[in-house]
Design a protein around this motif. Structure first.
Motif, short mmCIF file in Angstrom:
data_model
loop_
_atom_site.label_atom_id
_atom_site.label_comp_id
_atom_site.label_asym_id
_atom_site.label_seq_id
_atom_site.Cartn_x
_atom_site.Cartn_y
_atom_site.Cartn_z
N VAL A 124 0.90 -1.26 -3.32
CA VAL A 124 0.34 -0.66 -4.54
C VAL A 124 1.24 -0.95 -5.72
O VAL A 124 0.77 -1.26 -6.83
CB VAL A 124 0.13 0.86 -4.35
N GLY A 125 2.55 -0.86 -5.52
CA GLY A 125 3.48 -1.16 -6.59
C GLY A 125 3.32 -2.59 -7.10
O GLY A 125 3.35 -2.83 -8.32
N ASP A 126 3.13 -3.52 -6.18
CA ASP A 126 2.94 -4.92 -6.59
C ASP A 126 1.62 -5.10 -7.33
O ASP A 126 1.53 -5.87 -8.30
CB ASP A 126 2.99 -5.83 -5.37
N GLN A 127 0.58 -4.39 -6.88
CA GLN A 127 -0.72 -4.50 -7.55
C GLN A 127 -0.63 -3.96 -8.97
O GLN A 127 -1.15 -4.56 -9.91
CB GLN A 127 -1.78 -3.73 -6.76
N VAL A 128 0.02 -2.82 -9.13
CA VAL A 128 0.18 -2.24 -10.47
C VAL A 128 1.00 -3.19 -11.34
O VAL A 128 0.66 -3.41 -12.52
CB VAL A 128 0.84 -0.86 -10.39
#
Length: 280
Positions: free
Chosen positions: A52-56
């Protein structure tokens, strides 16, 4: 909870994946404390947090800069209050996972007798509280397992570590953005500061779609659909309402990356308001 012993190294924090999981811990759902830890370069996170951090980050590439600027703001604010203003007590609400330069480390480096109370309700943070319960021999550090939405419970638990007859710096960095109702968020800030004596301070940071943050809107929607807790951005006027009745410390409400930075340390402006205000 009594003050912990001094001398422990916060870098010795155990990875959460090696600890038995509390029923409250969901390694299949990204959580803010762990994702924030990931953005800061920490290891206390799960694959879902990193995904999720990478997607954000892909949607809003400056989010890592926001996280680092917020952390640097904490250090500057605590050093200013503990050093220049002589504040010896800190109430840090929404502690998050321990990293480098935690509030008690910065405060007690400046003022060894500083007293710090951390507050968080994340079971992962609770599991790592031992790293937050380090203290200089002269000072004290304690941890309260409580929700920011319950200021009365927090206020009842801070003593005897903190003496509410003396000034306290109340720190809520990136916390009120998880209280989606602005009226409720304002009430939390007001109740906390109403209990503090004259000469106390409120230290806040908060994401905004202003200051070049418009691109963060889609990333926040993605976050709210895929992670917890949900988040909201606020305008300058809404942020300022949390500081009503207090006296802003210069330079006032600015990007947290621009608060009391010298020419050699000023960074790029990030879409995160930062401010420190004094109770008259």
């Amino acid at each position: 909870m009594s003050p912990g012993p001094g001398g422990a190294d916060v870098t010795d924090v155990t990875d959460p994946r090696s600890n038995p999981l509390s029923p409250q811990v969901r390694p299949d759902i990204a959580h803010n404390a762990r994702v924030w830890n990931y953005w800061l370069g920490g290891k206390d996170n799960y694959p879902v947090d990193r995904a999720v951090g990478d997607q954000v980050t892909g949607m809003y590439p400056s989010i890592g800069e926001v996280a680092r600027a917020d952390r640097a703001f904490l250090g500057r604010a605590v050093r200013h209050l503990a050093g220049d203003m002589g504040v010896g007590q800190f109430l840090d609400i929404g502690t998050g996972l321990p990293t480098a330069d935690n509030t008690h480390e910065v405060a007690q480096h400046t003022a060894p007798d500083a007293r710090v109370v951390y507050v968080d309700n994340d079971p992962i943070v609770l599991a790592h509280a031992r790293a937050l319960l380090t203290s200089s021999p002269e000072g004290a550090t304690t941890y309260i397992d409580a929700d920011a939405r319950h200021p009365e419970r927090i206020l009842q638990a801070v003593e005897p570590t903190l003496d509410l007859r003396k000034p306290v710096a109340v720190m809520m960095l990136g916390v009120l953005n998880f209280v989606l109702d602005t009226v409720e968020a304002r009430s939390i800030a007001r109740k906390l500061m109403d209990a503090m004596p004259s000469g106390s301070y409120l230290v806040l940071t908060h994401p905004t779609l202003e200051l070049g943050g418009a691109g963060n809107e889609a990333a926040m929607r993605f976050w709210n659909e895929n992670a917890t807790p949900p988040i909201t951005a606020r305008s300058r006027a809404e942020f300022a309402s949390f500081l009503a009745g207090l006296e802003l410390v210069g330079p006032g409400i600015v990007s947290c990356a621009r608060w009391r930075t010298g020419p050699a340390t000023v960074g790029a402006e990030v879409a995160q308001f930062g401010a420190v205000a004094r109770k008259p």
